[in-house]
Design an enzyme around this catalytic site. Structure first.
Site, PDB file in Angstrom:
ATOM      1  N   HIS A 131       0.829  -1.216   0.000  1.00  0.00           N
ATOM      2  CA  HIS A 131       0.000   0.000   0.000  1.00  0.00           C
ATOM      3  C   HIS A 131       0.868   1.272   0.000  1.00  0.00           C
ATOM      4  CE1 HIS A 131      -3.939  -2.011   0.892  1.00  0.00           C
ATOM      5  NE2 HIS A 131      -3.136  -2.918   1.390  1.00  0.00           N
ATOM      6  N   ASN A 203     -10.351  -2.682   2.629  1.00  0.00           N
ATOM      7  CA  ASN A 203     -10.046  -2.733   1.193  1.00  0.00           C
ATOM      8  C   ASN A 203     -11.323  -2.535   0.392  1.00  0.00           C
ATOM      9  OD1 ASN A 203      -7.300  -3.207   1.421  1.00  0.00           O
ATOM     10  ND2 ASN A 203      -7.430  -5.400   1.054  1.00  0.00           N
ATOM     11  N   HIS A 395      -3.841   0.753  12.195  1.00  0.00           N
ATOM     12  CA  HIS A 395      -3.632  -0.531  12.889  1.00  0.00           C
ATOM     13  C   HIS A 395      -4.997  -1.135  13.231  1.00  0.00           C
ATOM     14  CE1 HIS A 395      -2.449  -3.594  15.565  1.00  0.00           C
ATOM     15  NE2 HIS A 395      -2.388  -2.913  16.691  1.00  0.00           N
ATOM     16  N   TYR A 418       0.901  -4.434  12.087  1.00  0.00           N
ATOM     17  CA  TYR A 418       0.767  -2.996  11.804  1.00  0.00           C
ATOM     18  C   TYR A 418       1.557  -2.109  12.756  1.00  0.00           C
ATOM     19  CZ  TYR A 418      -2.647  -4.012   8.210  1.00  0.00           C
ATOM     20  OH  TYR A 418      -3.245  -4.466   7.073  1.00  0.00           O
TER      21      TYR A 418
HETATM   22 FE1  HDE Z   1      -2.579  -4.810   5.397  1.00  0.00          FE
HETATM   23  N1  HDE Z   1      -0.761  -4.064   5.866  1.00  0.00           N
HETATM   24  N2  HDE Z   1      -1.953  -6.659   5.883  1.00  0.00           N
HETATM   25  N3  HDE Z   1      -4.363  -5.619   4.780  1.00  0.00           N
HETATM   26  N4  HDE Z   1      -3.229  -3.036   4.853  1.00  0.00           N
HETATM   27  C1  HDE Z   1      -0.385  -2.786   5.742  1.00  0.00           C
HETATM   28  O1  HDE Z   1       0.741  -1.554   7.396  1.00  0.00           O
HETATM   29  C2  HDE Z   1      -0.842  -6.930   6.581  1.00  0.00           C
HETATM   30  C3  HDE Z   1      -4.715  -6.933   4.830  1.00  0.00           C
HETATM   31  C4  HDE Z   1      -4.484  -2.689   4.460  1.00  0.00           C
HETATM   32  O2  HDE Z   1      -3.093   3.461   4.124  1.00  0.00           O
HETATM   33  C5  HDE Z   1       0.941  -2.493   6.370  1.00  0.00           C
HETATM   34  O3  HDE Z   1       1.149   0.605   7.872  1.00  0.00           O
HETATM   35  C6  HDE Z   1      -0.788  -8.330   6.870  1.00  0.00           C
HETATM   36  C7  HDE Z   1      -6.125  -7.083   4.649  1.00  0.00           C
HETATM   37  C8  HDE Z   1      -4.529  -1.305   4.099  1.00  0.00           C
HETATM   38  O4  HDE Z   1      -1.488   3.248   5.614  1.00  0.00           O
HETATM   39  C9  HDE Z   1       1.335  -3.833   6.977  1.00  0.00           C
HETATM   40  C10 HDE Z   1      -1.892  -8.876   6.293  1.00  0.00           C
HETATM   41  C11 HDE Z   1      -6.604  -5.833   4.481  1.00  0.00           C
HETATM   42  C12 HDE Z   1      -3.243  -0.825   4.310  1.00  0.00           C
HETATM   43  C13 HDE Z   1       0.176  -4.721   6.577  1.00  0.00           C
HETATM   44  C14 HDE Z   1      -2.621  -7.830   5.683  1.00  0.00           C
HETATM   45  C15 HDE Z   1      -5.491  -4.925   4.562  1.00  0.00           C
HETATM   46  C16 HDE Z   1      -2.457  -1.925   4.784  1.00  0.00           C
HETATM   47  C17 HDE Z   1       1.940  -1.828   5.470  1.00  0.00           C
HETATM   48  C18 HDE Z   1      -2.279 -10.337   6.255  1.00  0.00           C
HETATM   49  C19 HDE Z   1      -8.050  -5.401   4.222  1.00  0.00           C
HETATM   50  C20 HDE Z   1      -2.745   0.576   4.053  1.00  0.00           C
HETATM   51  C21 HDE Z   1       2.096  -0.432   5.963  1.00  0.00           C
HETATM   52  C22 HDE Z   1      -2.723 -10.831   7.469  1.00  0.00           C
HETATM   53  C23 HDE Z   1      -8.950  -5.690   5.289  1.00  0.00           C
HETATM   54  C24 HDE Z   1      -2.892   1.416   5.274  1.00  0.00           C
HETATM   55  C25 HDE Z   1       1.284  -0.364   7.147  1.00  0.00           C
HETATM   56  C26 HDE Z   1      -2.456   2.826   4.983  1.00  0.00           C
HETATM   57  C27 HDE Z   1      -1.110  -1.819   5.163  1.00  0.00           C
HETATM   58  C28 HDE Z   1       0.117  -6.008   6.934  1.00  0.00           C
HETATM   59  C29 HDE Z   1      -3.814  -8.039   4.964  1.00  0.00           C
HETATM   60  C30 HDE Z   1      -5.656  -3.522   4.403  1.00  0.00           C
HETATM   61  C31 HDE Z   1       2.675  -4.378   6.614  1.00  0.00           C
HETATM   62  C32 HDE Z   1       0.306  -9.052   7.651  1.00  0.00           C
HETATM   63  C33 HDE Z   1      -6.907  -8.399   4.673  1.00  0.00           C
HETATM   64  C34 HDE Z   1      -5.738  -0.534   3.605  1.00  0.00           C
HETATM   65  O5  HDE Z   1       1.417  -3.761   8.363  1.00  0.00           O
END
Ligand code: HDE
Length: 753
Positions: A131, A203, A395, A418
């Protein structure tokens, strides 16, 4: 400012900056970079800072520990009259290093040079690991009170207003990648509630590729560019992505959504949002329900065509960012309703046979309607992109009392990830003290010190129990508004690395989605699979993905196989008997067209008074008119925002023709590549190209007066969605009716039922 003549007096308010002053050439059209039009000559008189642009907002002014300061936001704190060092000492010259003579070496003692260059050297921080490419805006959320029976969360109370910051994003691309790539979009909302910050990190697709967070590095490594050549950027049309999803078949449902129109949104304003996981709500009586969160856009869910998305990647890689900010600046504030699907909190955690802990599954809205609980309006753009959009940290574990998590194994892993990722990205554990992340509830933690500590903590006893700080801070009871973890019973079970058996169904809901699409949406899905798999190098990977498609639907599989020049395999599992969910289709309704762009082709022989009236009608309808003229400057008294050389069909939602401009002097292939696209001596070929592309992308087209001749020349007269009339305003009224359906769908002949 000329350093040899430092100004003697600070002139107070610049008259032009008192309010929103439009540039004479672009009145009312959003996109002006500053709050006052620039002068041609470089200004030389110091003056007070210009006001911020009216649509800009800033983070609330709070202490690092969340207390309101009452200080008005200093929107442009670094725009004062005199240049200073970082320590506030006024500087006389920032354009020349301190040297031993004009031709001599630079002196080490030049502290200003070193400060300036050193800070610059460290301006970048690591981009988000996923993202990375995003856009954010401020807004306000208003509760309806309808959720009060199921949750005690105060921000959902009737009429309660809560400030929010929202960040939209793509997943795979780097920070500078294009907005319109085929990808899932992030839709993360930070609610600054009185009871602590709530982040709904959502999402625009309601399911995910994997069922367990431990697979997240695998799917992301597969989707990101290949590690050796680092290509391709920001897309899934490559071997490693398809290698993974065809082997790891639980990804097939999300992949189907990514091949659908949902993955190329027309605008962030026209996307749904989904919390994906099931959450647990708890009310004042301690009763619980399970819920899924949904954002429903007021403007409906709409998409680009794949060709538009690709063209925009080159023409305007910032298309979605620009669209969001232009809409807010124009006063067409984006709006969503927050809704919940509510399920009984039973020990099985299933609803209608669907496992609520499986994030690859939806619950069709026909089985559990989405109940609105509040309204979100985005009404302010950031003042500083880095400070706000880049530094915001979301988070899923930022939860207020009344909202809790479930055992969804994907959500459980996110609860770790997060916070962890911010330690690297934002340089330490104190990221919650960055202005955009500061809670609006008072913070009394016992977390201390660390890099970039902004708070000056009082007291001597950041530990419990203590007597030296009088025992403070004390744990809160339920009646004091404490967050209490719901005491869910965990069944006795062996410690294993395993999924529940119900997680083994990987194809039934991909089929449900496919069967819910209209013919034109199915056609787009077929083309997307064919395009993406066609971009893979290895035939084995294409064949393996076709085997997955065979388990989803034979028509889909056969159509894609034909495009790839491969035989369609037989299914290896029985096709699921599923009922379609009409709510999943984007086609068939009518929606407002707020903030859409209207391209108007004019030339000096057009009825310019009529065009002026038309512009007013377009503004009046909440849309943005962009005049497209043979040359820059003005046509008559009217400002031209685009020329035949700079304008392209993809930035317009509809095209109106107020004239039939003959080829302009620069309409020669040697000067303008677009000029070679059509062969006409009577109409500028770039205008014909505009018509041709708008027609192909199923956009409404209207013409009056001489403009009607362009339709004939382009051979589109009398076809669906092409309207003519006596005046611009009459034609615009007819075009508006067509815009309600987003596109003239009849122009897309679908090859599948
Ligand atoms: Fe994320 N995801 N994600 N994700 N995600 C990040 O956090 C992660 C997942 C989502 O505009 C990271 O600050 C794991 C689902 C958005 O700043 C990180 C898993 C959904 C954003 C991370 C998922 C999301 C992130 C990268 C699997 C929808 C952007 C930078 C379990 C419900 C937030 C950060 C923003 C961002 C990890 C899966 C949505 C690495 C381990 C499912 C919208 O922490």
């Amino acid at each position: 400012m000329d350093p040899s003549t430092p100004a003697k007096a600070v002139k107070h308010v610049v008259e032009a900056a008192a309010g929103k002053v439009a540039d004479a050439l672009t009145p009312d059209v959003p996109g002006a970079p500053g709050s006052a039009p620039p002068t041609v000559e470089e200004p030389t008189t110091p003056h007070d800072p210009l006001p911020p642009k009216p649509e800009q907002g800033t983070p609330d002014t709070r202490t690092p520990t969340g207390v309101a300061t009452g200080v008005p936001p200093i929107a442009k704190g670094q725009q004062g009259a005199y240049l200073t060092t970082a320590q506030g000492a006024r500087l006389r010259d920032t354009d020349h290093s301190l040297k031993a003579g004009p031709r001599g070496p630079v002196l080490l003692q030049d502290h200003h040079l070193r400060e300036k260059i050193t800070h610059f050297d460290h301006e970048r921080i690591p981009e988000r690991v996923v993202h990375a490419r995003g856009t954010g805006a401020h807004g306000v959320f208003t509760g309806y009170g309808s959720a009060e029976g199921v949750t005690k969360a105060g921000f959902l109370a009737k009429g309660k207003e809560t400030p929010v910051f929202v960040r939209f994003s793509t997943v795979l691309g780097s920070r500078g990648s294009a907005d319109t790539v085929r990808d899932t979009r992030g839709f993360a909302t930070k609610f600054y509630t009185d009871e602590g910050t709530f982040d709904l990190v959502a999402n625009n697709i309601p399911v995910f590729f994997i069922q367990d967070a431990i697979k997240f590095p695998d799917i992301i490594h597969a989707g990101k560019p290949h590690p050796d050549r680092e290509i391709p950027q920001a897309q899934s049309a490559h071997d490693t992505f398809w290698d993974f999803v065809s082997l790891h078949t639980e990804a097939q449902h999300h992949t189907m959504w990514n091949m659908s129109d949902r993955a190329v949104p027309r605008s962030y304003r026209m996307m749904e949002g989904f919390g994906v996981h099931t959450f647990r709500l708890v009310n004042a009586a301690g009763e619980t329900v399970l819920v899924k969160f949904h954002w429903k856009p007021k403007l409906g869910v709409h998409s680009l065509t794949w060709e538009e998305a690709q063209m925009l990647g080159g023409m305007d890689p910032d298309f979605h960012r620009r669209d969001l900010y232009d809409a807010i600046e124009a006063g067409a504030f984006p709006e969503w309703e927050l809704g919940i699907q509510v399920f009984p909190d039973t020990p099985e955690e299933t609803f209608a046979g669907i496992d609520l802990l499986d994030p690859t599954k939806i619950v069709p809205e026909e089985l559990a309607p989405v109940q609105p609980v509040g309204r979100l309006v985005l009404n302010r753009t950031p003042t500083n992109f880095f400070a706000e959009v880049e530094q915001v940290a979301f988070h899923p574990g930022h939860l207020p009392p009344g909202i809790d998590v479930t055992n969804d194994p994907l959500l459980q892993g996110r609860l770790f990830s997060y916070v962890d990722t911010q330690l690297t990205r934002l340089g330490g554990p104190n990221f919650a003290q960055i202005p955009i992340n500061r809670p609006h509830a008072p913070v009394n933690d016992m977390l201390r010190d660390g890099f970039h500590q902004h708070a000056v903590h009082a007291g001597v006893a950041p530990y419990r129990p203590n007597s030296l700080d009088g025992g403070n801070p004390f744990p809160a009871g339920v009646d004091d508004g404490a967050f209490v973890d719901v005491p869910v019973t965990v069944a006795e079970a062996p410690k294993v690395r395993a999924n529940p058996v119900s997680f083994d169904d990987h194809f039934s809901q991909a089929r449900l989605f496919w069967l819910s699409m209209s013919p034109v949406e199915k056609e787009h899905i077929i083309r997307a699979y064919t395009f993406e798999l066609g971009k893979c190098y290895h035939q084995a990977i294409r064949e393996r993905q076709l085997r997955c498609l065979a388990n989803i639907d034979p028509v889909l599989c056969a159509e894609v196989a034909t495009g790839l020049g491969l035989p369609a395999p037989q299914p290896t599992v029985p096709l699921a008997d599923v009922a379609p969910s009409p709510a999943l289709s984007q086609v068939g309704g009518e929606w407002p067209a707020d903030g859409r762009t209207v391209g108007i082709v004019v030339d000096p022989t057009s009825d310019l008074d009529g065009v002026d009236q038309l512009r007013r009608a377009v503004f009046g309808a909440g849309m943005v008119p962009l005049l497209v003229a043979p040359h820059g400057g003005t046509v008559g008294d009217l400002p031209a925002q685009r020329t035949f050389a700079t304008g392209r069909s993809v930035e317009f939602d509809v095209l109106l023709l107020a004239g039939a401009p003959t080829p302009a002097p620069d309409a020669i292939p040697a000067r303008d590549a677009k000029a070679g696209a059509a062969d006409s001596v009577t109409v500028d070929p770039r205008v014909l190209l505009l018509v041709e592309e708008c027609w192909r992308h199923a956009k409404a087209i209207g013409a009056w007066g001489d403009g009607v001749a362009v339709l004939r020349e382009a051979r589109v007269s009398g076809t669906p969605g092409v309207v003519t009339g006596d005046s611009g305003t009459e034609v615009f009224a007819a075009v508006q009716r067509l815009m309600a359906a987003h596109r003239v769908w009849e122009r897309f002949p679908a090859s599948v039922a």
